[in-house]
Design a protein around this motif. Structure first.
Motif, PDB file in Angstrom:
ATOM      1  N   THR A 116       9.568  11.124   0.782  1.00 46.42           N
ATOM      2  CA  THR A 116       9.135  12.492   0.515  1.00 46.42           C
ATOM      3  C   THR A 116       9.041  12.743  -0.987  1.00 46.42           C
ATOM      4  O   THR A 116       9.801  12.193  -1.774  1.00 46.42           O
ATOM      5  N   LYS A 117       8.053  13.557  -1.353  1.00 45.94           N
ATOM      6  CA  LYS A 117       7.881  13.971  -2.752  1.00 45.94           C
ATOM      7  C   LYS A 117       8.793  15.141  -3.022  1.00 45.94           C
ATOM      8  O   LYS A 117       8.952  15.982  -2.146  1.00 45.94           O
ATOM      9  N   TYR A 137       0.849  -1.184   0.000  1.00 49.50           N
ATOM     10  CA  TYR A 137       0.000   0.000   0.000  1.00 49.50           C
ATOM     11  C   TYR A 137       0.888   1.238   0.000  1.00 49.50           C
ATOM     12  O   TYR A 137       1.760   1.374   0.856  1.00 49.50           O
ATOM     13  N   LEU A 138       0.654   2.133  -0.965  1.00 50.78           N
ATOM     14  CA  LEU A 138       1.360   3.409  -1.038  1.00 50.78           C
ATOM     15  C   LEU A 138       0.345   4.476  -0.674  1.00 50.78           C
ATOM     16  O   LEU A 138      -0.613   4.721  -1.408  1.00 50.78           O
ATOM     17  N   LEU A 139       0.532   5.100   0.492  1.00 52.71           N
ATOM     18  CA  LEU A 139      -0.442   6.040   1.036  1.00 52.71           C
ATOM     19  C   LEU A 139       0.106   7.458   1.080  1.00 52.71           C
ATOM     20  O   LEU A 139       1.222   7.678   1.531  1.00 52.71           O
ATOM     21  N   ASP A 140      -0.708   8.405   0.639  1.00 49.92           N
ATOM     22  CA  ASP A 140      -0.351   9.815   0.745  1.00 49.92           C
ATOM     23  C   ASP A 140      -0.611  10.239   2.191  1.00 49.92           C
ATOM     24  O   ASP A 140      -1.632   9.877   2.781  1.00 49.92           O
ATOM     25  N   LEU A 141       0.312  11.000   2.767  1.00 53.31           N
ATOM     26  CA  LEU A 141       0.143  11.433   4.153  1.00 53.31           C
ATOM     27  C   LEU A 141      -1.054  12.380   4.292  1.00 53.31           C
ATOM     28  O   LEU A 141      -1.882  12.217   5.172  1.00 53.31           O
ATOM     29  N   THR A 177       4.837  11.663   1.061  1.00 53.85           N
ATOM     30  CA  THR A 177       4.337  12.973   1.440  1.00 53.85           C
ATOM     31  C   THR A 177       5.163  14.107   0.860  1.00 53.85           C
ATOM     32  O   THR A 177       6.360  13.965   0.650  1.00 53.85           O
ATOM     33  N   GLY A 178       4.485  15.193   0.618  1.00 55.76           N
ATOM     34  CA  GLY A 178       5.154  16.431   0.244  1.00 55.76           C
ATOM     35  C   GLY A 178       5.339  17.320   1.457  1.00 55.76           C
ATOM     36  O   GLY A 178       5.868  18.422   1.370  1.00 55.76           O
TER      37      GLY A 178
END
Length: 170
Positions: free
Chosen positions: A99-100, A47-51, A78-79
């Motif tokens: 981090t993005k 699973y790749l989850l955006d913060l 996350t960015g």
């Protein structure tokens, strides 16, 4: 490997889905909030989850996923990186915290659970032109293709934006 992407950035999920599918992965992406039970039901390997996922935090999904699927990989992207959220993610059970912008080689290594042994391949690192193009496309999509509103949001002259959009993707 079955992957689930959870990110409100449609352009990013579309791009990642295409690239990961080209490597032979089965990818399911979500651009709107879903319940943790829906994610667990996917029974994915990773699973790749955006913060920051709209009004929801990707951290809210980590503990339920870890409890229900103890062998899956959970990677937060996350960015808005901070030490506090990185610690929270690891304590909740995340396997990795990126981090993005992230280069594709680092991302695939995190998804597969391999530690990075080498420097990133030059072909996998986005150039500044590519980053600019991706950002323009993301802002353009947020403004439903309206050139004037996009130019205003980017603090760019409308004609300059039109010239950039007429060029081929770098």
């Amino acid at each position: 490997m079955k992957l689930v992407l959870l990110d409100d950035d449609v352009t990013l999920t579309r791009t990642l889905s295409r690239r990961l599918e080209s490597l032979g992965h089965q990818v399911q992406s979500y651009n709107q909030a879903v319940s943790p039970d829906e994610l667990v039901a996917e029974q994915a390997d990773c699973y790749l989850l955006d913060l920051r996922f709209g009004a929801v935090s990707g951290l809210d999904y980590v503990l339920p996923l870890r409890q229900q699927l103890p062998l899956c990989r959970i990677v937060l992207l996350t960015g808005y990186a901070s030490i506090a959220t990185a610690v929270q993610a690891v304590k909740a059970g995340a396997d990795d915290y990126l981090t993005k912008p992230v280069d594709f080689a680092t991302l695939t290594q995190a998804l597969s659970g391999q530690a990075s042994q080498t420097a990133p391949n030059e072909a996998d690192v986005l150039s500044t032109d590519q980053l600019e193009w991706e950002h323009i496309q993301r802002v353009l999509e947020q403004h439903q293709g309206n050139i004037s509103q996009t130019a205003k949001a980017l603090a760019m002259h409308r004609r300059t934006l039109q010239r950039k959009l007429q060029k081929h993707r770098p």
